[in-house]
Design an enzyme around this catalytic site. Structure first.
Site, PDB file in Angstrom:
ATOM      1  N   SER A 253       0.847  -1.186   0.000  1.00 51.01           N
ATOM      2  CA  SER A 253       0.000   0.000   0.000  1.00 51.01           C
ATOM      3  C   SER A 253       0.884   1.237   0.000  1.00 51.01           C
ATOM      4  O   SER A 253       2.109   1.149   0.032  1.00 51.01           O
ATOM      5  CB  SER A 253      -0.913   0.012   1.231  1.00 51.01           C
ATOM      6  OG  SER A 253      -0.140   0.153   2.413  1.00 51.01           O
ATOM      7  N   LYS A 254       0.255   2.392  -0.005  1.00 50.60           N
ATOM      8  CA  LYS A 254       1.002   3.651  -0.084  1.00 50.60           C
ATOM      9  C   LYS A 254       1.952   3.848   1.094  1.00 50.60           C
ATOM     10  O   LYS A 254       2.962   4.534   0.963  1.00 50.60           O
ATOM     11  CB  LYS A 254       0.019   4.830  -0.162  1.00 50.60           C
ATOM     12  CG  LYS A 254      -0.694   4.935  -1.501  1.00 50.60           C
ATOM     13  CD  LYS A 254      -1.602   6.149  -1.562  1.00 50.60           C
ATOM     14  CE  LYS A 254      -2.294   6.266  -2.915  1.00 50.60           C
ATOM     15  NZ  LYS A 254      -3.198   7.438  -2.976  1.00 50.60           N
ATOM     16  N   ARG A 255       1.611   3.243   2.222  1.00 49.89           N
ATOM     17  CA  ARG A 255       2.489   3.429   3.389  1.00 49.89           C
ATOM     18  C   ARG A 255       3.857   2.776   3.173  1.00 49.89           C
ATOM     19  O   ARG A 255       4.815   3.092   3.873  1.00 49.89           O
ATOM     20  CB  ARG A 255       1.827   2.858   4.640  1.00 49.89           C
ATOM     21  CG  ARG A 255       1.754   1.340   4.692  1.00 49.89           C
ATOM     22  CD  ARG A 255       1.183   0.850   6.022  1.00 49.89           C
ATOM     23  NE  ARG A 255       1.094  -0.592   6.064  1.00 49.89           N
ATOM     24  CZ  ARG A 255       0.090  -1.294   5.584  1.00 49.89           C
ATOM     25  NH1 ARG A 255      -0.918  -0.653   4.998  1.00 49.89           N
ATOM     26  NH2 ARG A 255       0.065  -2.610   5.664  1.00 49.89           N
TER      27      ARG A 255
END
Length: 481
Positions: A253-255
């Site tokens: 994910s973006k994290r």
């Protein structure tokens, strides 16, 4: 020992391999999608087959031309060329509808007039009774004479008994009970085909022999196999590959950082390094970590794909990219460097700078893991006179050091501009003045590059040439304190 086969008993040649990559144009090319495309490309190209591209743009509300272009640019950057024209799934809606009607005509599908309210009421009752909420249409076996004049969907008649076995080249045999599969909608009430139907029809019409995709589509395969069976079509080979997870083992994910292929290009990773790393991410050939495209094409097989999710590791990515940069052809590297500058909206390189970079690539690409690192080493090429030294480098240009450079410049005027002669001249200069070479190298780095850390002074002088090198040394010698 068996006798040689006669001409009458020779087995027909296997069908040429055809793979496809079929992204939805609702955003950028995800790094997971890029790996799926790579696996399809490697499998087809390594066997002299075809690699096709289909844009699954049936979701008209979310599909955009910009996203399609981003996908095409991402594939082009990665060097994953496709055969033939790009197929638009949306533009094939009439063909998908044709197959749905053919299934209806042969009794493999039926018209369902149940409304959404009726379907929800069925599910609520099933939940209350602790039964399966899979919708069982009352219209499945209804007489056509009882059909009302009302909107309807077309559903596939799914076998209620037994089980469907997906013979998967990666996951092995996966068994799904048929009573866990509902009668899938093929055509909506407005006559538009659903994605699940479109995928099967497109794969069949495109002659796809191997469907290599993420394992999030594994359950879809069981439902899609029903369409193949009802139409009497041969199944493709399925290979559902595990997804990519972040370093923490959780879904990417973006994290975790960059997700799109374009982001990796902008960060300066070379395409060859990305291909090498993504191929190794979930697939292996023994203990080989670093390999060329030719080796990947020769070695890649579905047997080497693991069943567990792969973890993205930026340190491994950088290490492999560094090795690929070091091994790259200088001209090809310069071409990709220009593409990186364009992607980051940096100024275009002049012909003169390109020539210098090409001459100096041998001393720039060693130990550079990304293009920003390579450009950092190339600061002496990218800089123009007068050189403004960085603070750390400027400390090497005190009055004593400038005096040494002032003496050195005329000493180099008539030296043959070769590495051996330059080394002899500079070492002789240091011996005559009883100074260590380091006492000279620091000021020379500051003069030639404006940096304290640079390639060797000999490499820089050879790349810059006599006139430019002497001019920079003279500038530094005359620099005001």
């Amino acid at each position: 020992m068996p006798s040689p086969a006669s001409p009458d008993t020779v087995q027909p040649a296997a069908k040429p391999v055809v793979t496809r990559f079929a992204p939805s144009p609702t955003g950028y090319l995800h790094i997971g999608g890029a790996r799926t495309a790579l696996f399809n490309w490697l499998y087809a190209r390594g066997r002299g087959g075809k690699f096709l591209l289909r844009i699954e743009d049936t979701d008209r509300a979310r599909s955009t031309p910009e996203a399609t272009e981003a996908i095409l640019q991402g594939l082009a950057w990665l060097g994953l060329d496709h055969d033939g024209e790009v197929i638009s799934q949306f533009e094939r809606a009439d063909r998908h509808r044709e197959v749905a009607l053919a299934l209806l005509a042969k009794g493999a599908a039926y018209k369902c007039f149940s409304t959404q309210d009726e379907i929800e009421a069925f599910r609520e009752a099933a939940r209350a009774e602790g039964k399966s909420t899979l919708f069982q249409s009352p219209w499945r076996d209804a007489d056509a004479a009882s059909h009302p004049d009302a909107p309807y969907v077309i559903r596939l008649k799914t076998d209620n008994d037994g089980a469907t076995v997906i013979r998967d080249a990666v996951q092995g045999d996966v068994t799904i009970r048929n009573d866990q599969l509902d009668d899938m909608v093929l055509l909506r009430s407005d006559g538009t085909p659903v994605y699940m139907l479109a995928v099967v029809v497109d794969d069949f019409d495109m002659g796809v022999t191997h469907v290599i995709r993420g394992d999030d589509h594994l359950n879809n395969a069981a439902r899609q196999m029903g369409i193949y069976a009802a139409m009497g079509w041969d199944l493709p080979v399925y290979a559902h590959i595990p997804l990519i997870h972040g370093p923490d083992g959780k879904k990417l994910s973006k994290r975790h950082g960059a997700l799109g292929a374009h982001e990796y290009q902008v960060m300066g990773y070379p395409a060859a390094g990305m291909r090498n790393y993504l191929a190794r991410l979930g697939w292996s050939h023994g203990d080989d970590e670093f390999f060329s495209d030719a080796q990947a094409l020769e070695w890649f097989d579905l047997d080497g794909i693991g069943k567990s999710p792969a973890r993205l590791d930026f340190k491994k990515l950088e290490n492999i990219c560094g090795q690929q940069i070091a091994a790259a052809d200088d001209a090809a590297l310069l071409h990709e460097l220009a593409g990186f500058l364009s992607a980051t909206k940096a100024p275009v390189l002049s012909d003169a700078k390109k020539a210098l970079l090409l001459d100096g690539m041998h001393c720039l690409k060693e130990r550079a893991k990304t293009f920003p690192e390579l450009l950092d080493k190339a600061a002496f090429i990218m800089a123009d006179r007068p050189i403004e030294p960085e603070e750390k480098a400027a400390k090497n240009l005190d009055s004593v050091s400038r005096g040494i450079l002032n003496e050195l410049t005329p000493h180099l005027q008539n030296v043959s501009w070769s590495r051996d002669d330059l080394e002899a001249a500079l070492n002789g200069f240091c011996e005559a003045r009883e100074i260590k070479f380091g006492k000279l190298a620091g000021p020379m780095r500051a003069a030639l590059a404006g940096r304290a850390a640079t390639p060797s002074v000999f490499d820089m002088m050879l790349v810059l040439g006599r006139e430019e090198s002497l001019a920079r040394l003279d500038d530094a010698a005359r620099m005001a304190a």
